[in-house]
Design a protein around this motif. Structure first.
Motif, PDB file in Angstrom:
ATOM      1  N   LEU A   7     -16.506  20.012   5.716  1.00  0.00           N
ATOM      2  CA  LEU A   7     -17.082  20.296   6.182  1.00  0.00           C
ATOM      3  C   LEU A   7     -18.533  18.882   6.280  1.00  0.00           C
ATOM      4  N   ILE A  39     -19.810  29.304  10.523  1.00  0.00           N
ATOM      5  CA  ILE A  39     -18.595  28.579   9.707  1.00  0.00           C
ATOM      6  C   ILE A  39     -17.393  29.587  10.492  1.00  0.00           C
ATOM      7  N   LEU A  58     -18.491  22.894  10.530  1.00  0.00           N
ATOM      8  CA  LEU A  58     -16.946  22.178  10.349  1.00  0.00           C
ATOM      9  C   LEU A  58     -16.866  20.743  10.732  1.00  0.00           C
TER      10      LEU A  58
END
Length: 556
Positions: A7, A39, A58
Motif C-alpha cells: 500500500l 482498494i 494500492l
C-alpha cells in the motif's frame, strides 16, 4: 499466485507503508469512506493492466510466477474455439465474469507470458495476458445478476458463463448443494429443461443422480417441476447462493468481494464468511473482501484458515492502514472475554469506550446518547463495551489500539489500590512509556497512603474527600491517566454520578433506578437532559480524547 500487497501508506504519515502477504482471506474493514471498496477496484485494475495509474491506496502487487506447464494448462482450460482461427502467435480465450450474461473473449500473446516467467519479472504484458484470466470481482450492484438465467451454450466448447461451467462440473454442483443445504435446507440444482437456457432451482431434496438433474426426460422434468426457481426466494438466499455459485464455478485465484454480507441476516453472513474462506483454502486462492459485518468476519476466522484483517481509515485528509495478522487474530479469539464482548465489531467504528461491567457500559452509553441528541459534544460513531472488572480492561483496549482504534477505558477510582500487576497491565495496554509507568506506580502508592492515613475509603467519595495538596496530588495523577485514554471516576465509582437524583438501594438495582429517574420521554419536563459538570463533562472529556488526532497512548 499473489505473494504480496503493498500500500501507499501505513499506520501514520511518518511510518513505513503497509505491505503484507494476503494469505487465504484478507478482509478490509473500517468506517464509511475509508477506502474499502476503492482498494478492491484498484487491485482489479492492477491485475488487468499490470501497473498503478493514479491509485490512491494500492502501490503494487507482487506475484509468484507459475511454471510454463501451469500456464499452458490454465490457458488450455480457457481456450475458446471459433470458426475463424486467431492470427499466428495469438490464442483466443474466454473469461467468465459471472455477473455479466455475455463472456469476454480476448486474444492473448503466449510469448509475453513465457518471457515474464523466464525472466522472473511480472510485467504489464504478463498481467494483461494472463493474470486477468484468474481474477473476478463481485459487488453489490451485480450480486443479483448471479442467479439469473444463462444461455445453455455449446457443451463441447469452453463454458461462456458460470452456470454452464457448473452444469459441466458434477463435483462443483455437489459442493454447492451441500453448502446450501447446510445454510437453509434447500438443494442447489441447475435446470436445463428450458432448452435454450439454464436456470437455478432450489429443491427440497437432492437429485438421485446426475441424470435426474441434467437429462430432458420425464423424470428430470418432474424433478425440476417440483423445485422452485431461485427468483421466488428471498434476497438473502439469492445473494448467498449467487456468490457461492460464482466463486466455485471457475478456478479463480484472485477473488474480490465488495460487501458480500449485504442482504444476509447475521447467521447467514457468518456461514458465508466461513464457507468462502474454506473454498479459497481448498483452491489455494486469495479472497480479498471489504465488509461492514463482524458476523462475516467472525465466520472467516472460524474457518481456521489464515485470515488477515486490514483496517483502513481516512480522516482529516490523512489515510492510514494497519494489519491484524492471522496469528494475532487466533490469539485474540482464544480469549473468551474478547469473544464474548464482540470486540470485532469495534473495527467498524471510529472509537470505543470500555467500562468495568455491563452497568457501566449501559450508563455511559445513555449519557453519550443524550449528549448527542441535544447537540452536545458527545462521542459519535463509537461503540461501548465492557470487561468483567478494571483488571481485565487491558485485554480489550490493547488489541483495539494496535488496530488504530482509540479505545478509552473508564475505571472506578479503586484502580489506585490493589495489586500492582493489573495496574501495570492497564498502563502497558494504553501504551504508557515505561518511565511513566514506574513514576505513576510510586504516585499511586502515595495516594493510597493518603487515604489510609485519613482513614478514608477511595470509592466512598474519591477526591471530593480530600483537600489542599492531597487533593491536588490525586487530581494531577488522574489527569495523567486521562492523557493516555484512561479515565478514572473522580468521586469513586459509577454509582457516584448524578447524586442529585438521590438514587438509593443496592448496587444490583442502581442502574434500573437511575434510568427511571432520568426519564424516558424527551418531551417530559422531568426528562434529564445534559447539564454542566458531573458525568456530562466527564464524558465530554472522553470524547475530546477520542477525537484528538494527536492523542497519546496509540500504538504505531
Amino acid at each position: 499466485m499473489l505473494s504480496k500487497i503493498l500500500l501507499k501508506f501505513g499506520s501514520s504519515p511518518n511510518r513505513k507503508p503497509l505491505e503484507f502477504e494476503p494469505g487465504t482471506m484478507t478482509v478490509f474493514v473500517g468506517t464509511n469512506n475509508s477506502g474499502k471498496s476503492l482498494i478492491l477496484r484498484e487491485i482489479e485494475h492492477y491485475t488487468e493492466a499490470g501497473y498503478q495509474e493514479e491509485h490512491n491506496i494500492l502501490d503494487k502487487l507482487e506475484f509468484v510466477l507459475p511454471s510454463e506447464e501451469e500456464v499452458r494448462k490454465i490457458i488450455h482450460q480457457r481456450k475458446y474455439v471459433t470458426d475463424d482461427p486467431p492470427p499466428y502467435g495469438l490464442i483466443s480465450v474466454v473469461t467468465i465474469q459471472p455477473h455479466d450474461g455475455e463472456p469476454t473473449e480476448k486474444l492473448i500473446h503466449l510469448e509475453f507470458i513465457i518471457e515474464a516467467i523466464r525472466t522472473g519479472e511480472c510485467t504489464r504484458e504478463f498481467c494483461e495476458n494472463f493474470i486477468f484470466l484468474l481474477k473476478v470481482r463481485l459487488d453489490g450492484r451485480t450480486r443479483f445478476a448471479l442467479t439469473e438465467k444463462r444461455s445453455s451454450g455449446d457443451l463441447q466448447n469452453t463454458p461462456t458463463n458460470h452456470l454452464l461451467a457448473l452444469f459441466k462440473d458434477d463435483k462443483a454442483r455437489e459442493k454447492i448443494r451441500n453448502i446450501t443445504a447446510d445454510a437453509f435446507g434447500l438443494y442447489f440444482v441447475i435446470d436445463p429443461t428450458g432448452m435454450n437456457n439454464l436456470r437455478i432451482r432450489m429443491s427440497s431434496r437432492p437429485p438421485q443422480d446426475s441424470t435426474e438433474e441434467q437429462a430432458l426426460d420425464q423424470r428430470a422434468r418432474d424433478f425440476h417441476g417440483q423445485a422452485k426457481e431461485i427468483s421466488q426466494f428471498s434476497d438473502g438466499i439469492k445473494a448467498f447462493t449467487g456468490i457461492i455459485a460464482a466463486v466455485i464455478s471457475t478456478d479463480y485465484k484472485i477473488i474480490l468481494l465488495d460487501e458480500p454480507e449485504a442482504f444476509l441476516h447475521p447467521p447467514l453472513a457468518k456461514k458465508l464468511g466461513r464457507r468462502l474462506t474454506e473454498i479459497a483454502a481448498e483452491r489455494q486462492s486469495h479472497i480479498l473482501a471489504s465488509t461492514h459485518s463482524s458476523d462475516f468476519l467472525m465466520g472467516c476466522i472460524q474457518s481456521g484458515e489464515k485470515v488477515n484483517i486490514v483496517r483502513l481509515t481516512y480522516k482529516q485528509n490523512i489515510a492510514t492502514a494497519r494489519i491484524l495478522p492471522s496469528e494475532k487474530i487466533q490469539e485474540m479469539m482464544r480469549d473468551p472475554l474478547l469473544r464474548s464482548t464482540g470486540v470485532l465489531s469495534t473495527l467498524f467504528y471510529e472509537g470505543a469506550i470500555v467500562g468495568e461491567a455491563d452497568r457501566d457500559r449501559a450508563f455511559y452509553q445513555e449519557i453519550n446518547e443524550r449528549l448527542l441528541a441535544c447537540g452536545e459534544k458527545g462521542i459519535d460513531n463509537c461503540v461501548f463495551l465492557n470487561a468483567q472488572n478494571w483488571q481485565t480492561i487491558h485485554r480489550i483496549i490493547r488489541p483495539l489500539r494496535e488496530m488504530g482504534i482509540p479505545a478509552a477505558a473508564i475505571v472506578d477510582i479503586d484502580v489506585l489500590k490493589g495489586d500492582t500487576t493489573p495496574f501495570r497491565d492497564l498502563l502497558k495496554a494504553a501504551f504508557v512509556p515505561q518511565p511513566l509507568i514506574d513514576t505513576w506506580g510510586v504516585l499511586r502508592g502515595n495516594v493510597r497512603v493518603i487515604f489510609e492515613n485519613l482513614n478514608l475509603k477511595l470509592k466512598e467519595g474519591g477526591i471530593s474527600l480530600l483537600s489542599g495538596g492531597d487533593r491536588e496530588t490525586t487530581q494531577n495523577l488522574l489527569n495523567n491517566f486521562s492523557e493516555y485514554g484512561i479515565f478514572i471516576v473522580p468521586n469513586g465509582e459509577v454509582e457516584s454520578w448524578l447524586s442529585d437524583l438521590k438514587v438509593t438501594g443496592d448496587k444490583s438495582d442502581w442502574l434500573i433506578k437511575v434510568f427511571e429517574k432520568m426519564g424516558t420521554d424527551p418531551s417530559d419536563p422531568n426528562y434529564l437532559k445534559p447539564q454542566n459538570g458531573d458525568v456530562w463533562d466527564f464524558i465530554k472529556n472522553v470524547a475530546s480524547w477520542i477525537a484528538n488526532p494527536l492523542r497519546k497512548g496509540m500504538s504505531e
